[in-house]
Design a protein around this motif. Structure first.
Motif, PDB file in Angstrom:
ATOM      1  N   LEU A 223       0.837  -1.198   0.000  1.00 48.23           N
ATOM      2  CA  LEU A 223       0.000   0.000   0.000  1.00 48.23           C
ATOM      3  C   LEU A 223       0.875   1.252   0.000  1.00 48.23           C
ATOM      4  O   LEU A 223       0.624   2.197  -0.761  1.00 48.23           O
ATOM      5  CB  LEU A 223      -0.922  -0.003   1.218  1.00 48.23           C
ATOM      6  CG  LEU A 223      -1.960   1.108   1.273  1.00 48.23           C
ATOM      7  CD1 LEU A 223      -2.996   0.929   0.160  1.00 48.23           C
ATOM      8  CD2 LEU A 223      -2.645   1.128   2.629  1.00 48.23           C
ATOM      9  N   THR A 224       1.920   1.248   0.807  1.00 48.20           N
ATOM     10  CA  THR A 224       2.833   2.389   0.866  1.00 48.20           C
ATOM     11  C   THR A 224       3.534   2.590  -0.471  1.00 48.20           C
ATOM     12  O   THR A 224       3.693   3.727  -0.930  1.00 48.20           O
ATOM     13  CB  THR A 224       3.857   2.201   1.999  1.00 48.20           C
ATOM     14  OG1 THR A 224       3.146   2.062   3.241  1.00 48.20           O
ATOM     15  CG2 THR A 224       4.806   3.387   2.090  1.00 48.20           C
ATOM     16  N   ARG A 225       3.931   1.517  -1.109  1.00 52.51           N
ATOM     17  CA  ARG A 225       4.598   1.609  -2.417  1.00 52.51           C
ATOM     18  C   ARG A 225       3.674   2.284  -3.446  1.00 52.51           C
ATOM     19  O   ARG A 225       4.088   3.169  -4.188  1.00 52.51           O
ATOM     20  CB  ARG A 225       5.019   0.215  -2.890  1.00 52.51           C
ATOM     21  CG  ARG A 225       5.983   0.200  -4.030  1.00 52.51           C
ATOM     22  CD  ARG A 225       6.580  -1.180  -4.351  1.00 52.51           C
ATOM     23  NE  ARG A 225       5.940  -2.358  -3.787  1.00 52.51           N
ATOM     24  CZ  ARG A 225       6.353  -2.982  -2.673  1.00 52.51           C
ATOM     25  NH1 ARG A 225       7.387  -2.546  -1.987  1.00 52.51           N
ATOM     26  NH2 ARG A 225       5.712  -4.056  -2.240  1.00 52.51           N
ATOM     27  N   ARG A 226       2.410   1.897  -3.459  1.00 54.38           N
ATOM     28  CA  ARG A 226       1.465   2.498  -4.415  1.00 54.38           C
ATOM     29  C   ARG A 226       1.199   3.962  -4.083  1.00 54.38           C
ATOM     30  O   ARG A 226       1.144   4.812  -4.965  1.00 54.38           O
ATOM     31  CB  ARG A 226       0.147   1.699  -4.434  1.00 54.38           C
ATOM     32  CG  ARG A 226      -0.838   2.218  -5.445  1.00 54.38           C
ATOM     33  CD  ARG A 226      -0.303   2.059  -6.869  1.00 54.38           C
ATOM     34  NE  ARG A 226      -1.164   2.742  -7.787  1.00 54.38           N
ATOM     35  CZ  ARG A 226      -0.776   3.698  -8.624  1.00 54.38           C
ATOM     36  NH1 ARG A 226       0.480   4.055  -8.684  1.00 54.38           N
ATOM     37  NH2 ARG A 226      -1.635   4.275  -9.418  1.00 54.38           N
ATOM     38  N   PHE A 227       1.043   4.267  -2.801  1.00 49.77           N
ATOM     39  CA  PHE A 227       0.795   5.655  -2.418  1.00 49.77           C
ATOM     40  C   PHE A 227       2.049   6.519  -2.557  1.00 49.77           C
ATOM     41  O   PHE A 227       1.941   7.730  -2.723  1.00 49.77           O
ATOM     42  CB  PHE A 227       0.181   5.738  -1.018  1.00 49.77           C
ATOM     43  CG  PHE A 227      -1.316   5.658  -1.055  1.00 49.77           C
ATOM     44  CD1 PHE A 227      -2.084   6.797  -1.149  1.00 49.77           C
ATOM     45  CD2 PHE A 227      -1.959   4.428  -1.047  1.00 49.77           C
ATOM     46  CE1 PHE A 227      -3.471   6.729  -1.219  1.00 49.77           C
ATOM     47  CE2 PHE A 227      -3.338   4.345  -1.113  1.00 49.77           C
ATOM     48  CZ  PHE A 227      -4.098   5.499  -1.203  1.00 49.77           C
ATOM     49  N   THR A 228       3.222   5.919  -2.531  1.00 55.39           N
ATOM     50  CA  THR A 228       4.444   6.678  -2.818  1.00 55.39           C
ATOM     51  C   THR A 228       4.434   7.131  -4.275  1.00 55.39           C
ATOM     52  O   THR A 228       4.767   8.279  -4.585  1.00 55.39           O
ATOM     53  CB  THR A 228       5.696   5.824  -2.524  1.00 55.39           C
ATOM     54  OG1 THR A 228       5.716   5.534  -1.123  1.00 55.39           O
ATOM     55  CG2 THR A 228       6.977   6.535  -2.919  1.00 55.39           C
ATOM     56  N   ALA A 229       4.032   6.237  -5.174  1.00 55.75           N
ATOM     57  CA  ALA A 229       3.938   6.604  -6.592  1.00 55.75           C
ATOM     58  C   ALA A 229       2.891   7.696  -6.798  1.00 55.75           C
ATOM     59  O   ALA A 229       3.106   8.647  -7.565  1.00 55.75           O
ATOM     60  CB  ALA A 229       3.611   5.373  -7.441  1.00 55.75           C
ATOM     61  N   LEU A 230       1.761   7.586  -6.106  1.00 58.63           N
ATOM     62  CA  LEU A 230       0.732   8.630  -6.211  1.00 58.63           C
ATOM     63  C   LEU A 230       1.226   9.943  -5.622  1.00 58.63           C
ATOM     64  O   LEU A 230       1.007  11.014  -6.197  1.00 58.63           O
ATOM     65  CB  LEU A 230      -0.550   8.173  -5.507  1.00 58.63           C
ATOM     66  CG  LEU A 230      -1.307   7.052  -6.198  1.00 58.63           C
ATOM     67  CD1 LEU A 230      -2.350   6.443  -5.277  1.00 58.63           C
ATOM     68  CD2 LEU A 230      -1.944   7.552  -7.478  1.00 58.63           C
ATOM     69  N   PHE A 231       1.904   9.873  -4.489  1.00 58.73           N
ATOM     70  CA  PHE A 231       2.467  11.070  -3.860  1.00 58.73           C
ATOM     71  C   PHE A 231       3.411  11.769  -4.842  1.00 58.73           C
ATOM     72  O   PHE A 231       3.337  12.988  -5.030  1.00 58.73           O
ATOM     73  CB  PHE A 231       3.218  10.665  -2.587  1.00 58.73           C
ATOM     74  CG  PHE A 231       3.712  11.809  -1.746  1.00 58.73           C
ATOM     75  CD1 PHE A 231       2.998  12.202  -0.627  1.00 58.73           C
ATOM     76  CD2 PHE A 231       4.888  12.473  -2.037  1.00 58.73           C
ATOM     77  CE1 PHE A 231       3.446  13.241   0.184  1.00 58.73           C
ATOM     78  CE2 PHE A 231       5.339  13.512  -1.250  1.00 58.73           C
ATOM     79  CZ  PHE A 231       4.626  13.899  -0.136  1.00 58.73           C
ATOM     80  N   ASP A 232       4.282  11.003  -5.474  1.00 56.14           N
ATOM     81  CA  ASP A 232       5.231  11.582  -6.442  1.00 56.14           C
ATOM     82  C   ASP A 232       4.500  12.212  -7.622  1.00 56.14           C
ATOM     83  O   ASP A 232       4.923  13.244  -8.137  1.00 56.14           O
ATOM     84  CB  ASP A 232       6.209  10.514  -6.925  1.00 56.14           C
ATOM     85  CG  ASP A 232       7.157  10.056  -5.825  1.00 56.14           C
ATOM     86  OD1 ASP A 232       7.301  10.768  -4.803  1.00 56.14           O
ATOM     87  OD2 ASP A 232       7.751   8.968  -5.983  1.00 56.14           O
ATOM     88  N   ARG A 233       3.413  11.601  -8.058  1.00 58.85           N
ATOM     89  CA  ARG A 233       2.635  12.167  -9.161  1.00 58.85           C
ATOM     90  C   ARG A 233       1.974  13.488  -8.760  1.00 58.85           C
ATOM     91  O   ARG A 233       1.957  14.442  -9.529  1.00 58.85           O
ATOM     92  CB  ARG A 233       1.569  11.176  -9.622  1.00 58.85           C
ATOM     93  CG  ARG A 233       0.872  11.628 -10.906  1.00 58.85           C
ATOM     94  CD  ARG A 233      -0.255  10.716 -11.290  1.00 58.85           C
ATOM     95  NE  ARG A 233      -1.469  11.304 -10.735  1.00 58.85           N
ATOM     96  CZ  ARG A 233      -2.591  10.664 -10.558  1.00 58.85           C
ATOM     97  NH1 ARG A 233      -2.692   9.389 -10.842  1.00 58.85           N
ATOM     98  NH2 ARG A 233      -3.640  11.265 -10.074  1.00 58.85           N
ATOM     99  N   TYR A 234       1.438  13.536  -7.548  1.00 56.86           N
ATOM    100  CA  TYR A 234       0.777  14.754  -7.085  1.00 56.86           C
ATOM    101  C   TYR A 234       1.771  15.876  -6.765  1.00 56.86           C
ATOM    102  O   TYR A 234       1.424  17.045  -6.858  1.00 56.86           O
ATOM    103  CB  TYR A 234      -0.066  14.488  -5.832  1.00 56.86           C
ATOM    104  CG  TYR A 234      -1.220  13.539  -6.018  1.00 56.86           C
ATOM    105  CD1 TYR A 234      -2.066  13.621  -7.117  1.00 56.86           C
ATOM    106  CD2 TYR A 234      -1.490  12.554  -5.081  1.00 56.86           C
ATOM    107  CE1 TYR A 234      -3.131  12.751  -7.277  1.00 56.86           C
ATOM    108  CE2 TYR A 234      -2.557  11.686  -5.221  1.00 56.86           C
ATOM    109  CZ  TYR A 234      -3.369  11.793  -6.326  1.00 56.86           C
ATOM    110  OH  TYR A 234      -4.420  10.940  -6.470  1.00 56.86           O
ATOM    111  N   ASP A 235       2.983  15.529  -6.364  1.00 61.34           N
ATOM    112  CA  ASP A 235       3.983  16.521  -5.946  1.00 61.34           C
ATOM    113  C   ASP A 235       4.535  17.247  -7.174  1.00 61.34           C
ATOM    114  O   ASP A 235       5.621  16.955  -7.665  1.00 61.34           O
ATOM    115  CB  ASP A 235       5.098  15.837  -5.165  1.00 61.34           C
ATOM    116  CG  ASP A 235       6.053  16.810  -4.511  1.00 61.34           C
ATOM    117  OD1 ASP A 235       5.761  18.022  -4.491  1.00 61.34           O
ATOM    118  OD2 ASP A 235       7.098  16.354  -4.029  1.00 61.34           O
TER     119      ASP A 235
END
Length: 160
Positions: free
Chosen positions: A109-121
């Motif tokens: 879950l953290t791995r997927r949300f890290t990718a989303l975080f990077d996309r939003y940042d």
């Protein structure tokens, strides 16, 4: 005579205008962005990577089966309903389950949300502002509008 006066008063009264519908939303928030915004623990309207990790751990701990460190797809759907707003919200369990074992761990879950975080940042400063978490739609099309809308609502070929 009284009846005639009542009819005259009603005829002279202005006809109320129909209500104006609310314009369609042009600012949207993805379910994952909503969860990330909820990770802001210090209330500064910024979400750091550390806050993301701590927030995800807190949210994941509420899933049925999280004590075993892995949750099945049904438990994930229940978790998504609570934290993402809908059982079918993205990211789906299929994109989160990195090793395809039909179970989701906090690490996945953290791995997927890290990718989303990077996309939003957008400015790549390692933290998310509310402005980075919203999506602005430039043009909004109504169903039946030949420029957009749902596929089945398009105007016939000769009228486009």
């Amino acid at each position: 005579m009284l009846f005639s006066i009542v009819l005259l008063v009603q005829a002279a009264a202005p006809t109320p205008l129909p209500p104006v519908p609310q314009p369609p939303a042009t600012i949207l928030v993805e379910p994952a962005a909503m969860l990330l915004a909820a990770c802001d623990t210090n209330g500064d309207a910024l979400v750091t990577r550390a806050e993301r990790d701590a927030g995800l751990a807190r949210a994941f701990a509420t899933a049925d089966g999280a004590a075993a460190e892995r949750v099945g797809y049904i438990a994930y759907a229940d978790w998504a309903g609570r934290w993402l707003g809908d059982r079918n919200a993205l990211p789906s369990p299929y994109e989160v389950d990195g090793n395809s074992d039909n179970r989701i761990s906090l690490a996945e879950l953290t791995r997927r949300f890290t990718a989303l975080f990077d996309r939003y940042d957008l400015n790549k400063d390692g933290s998310l502002t509310r402005a980075e978490l919203v999506t602005i739609r430039a043009a909004v099309f109504q169903a039946g509008d030949p420029r957009g809308g749902r596929r089945g609502d398009r105007a016939p070929r000769g009228q486009r």
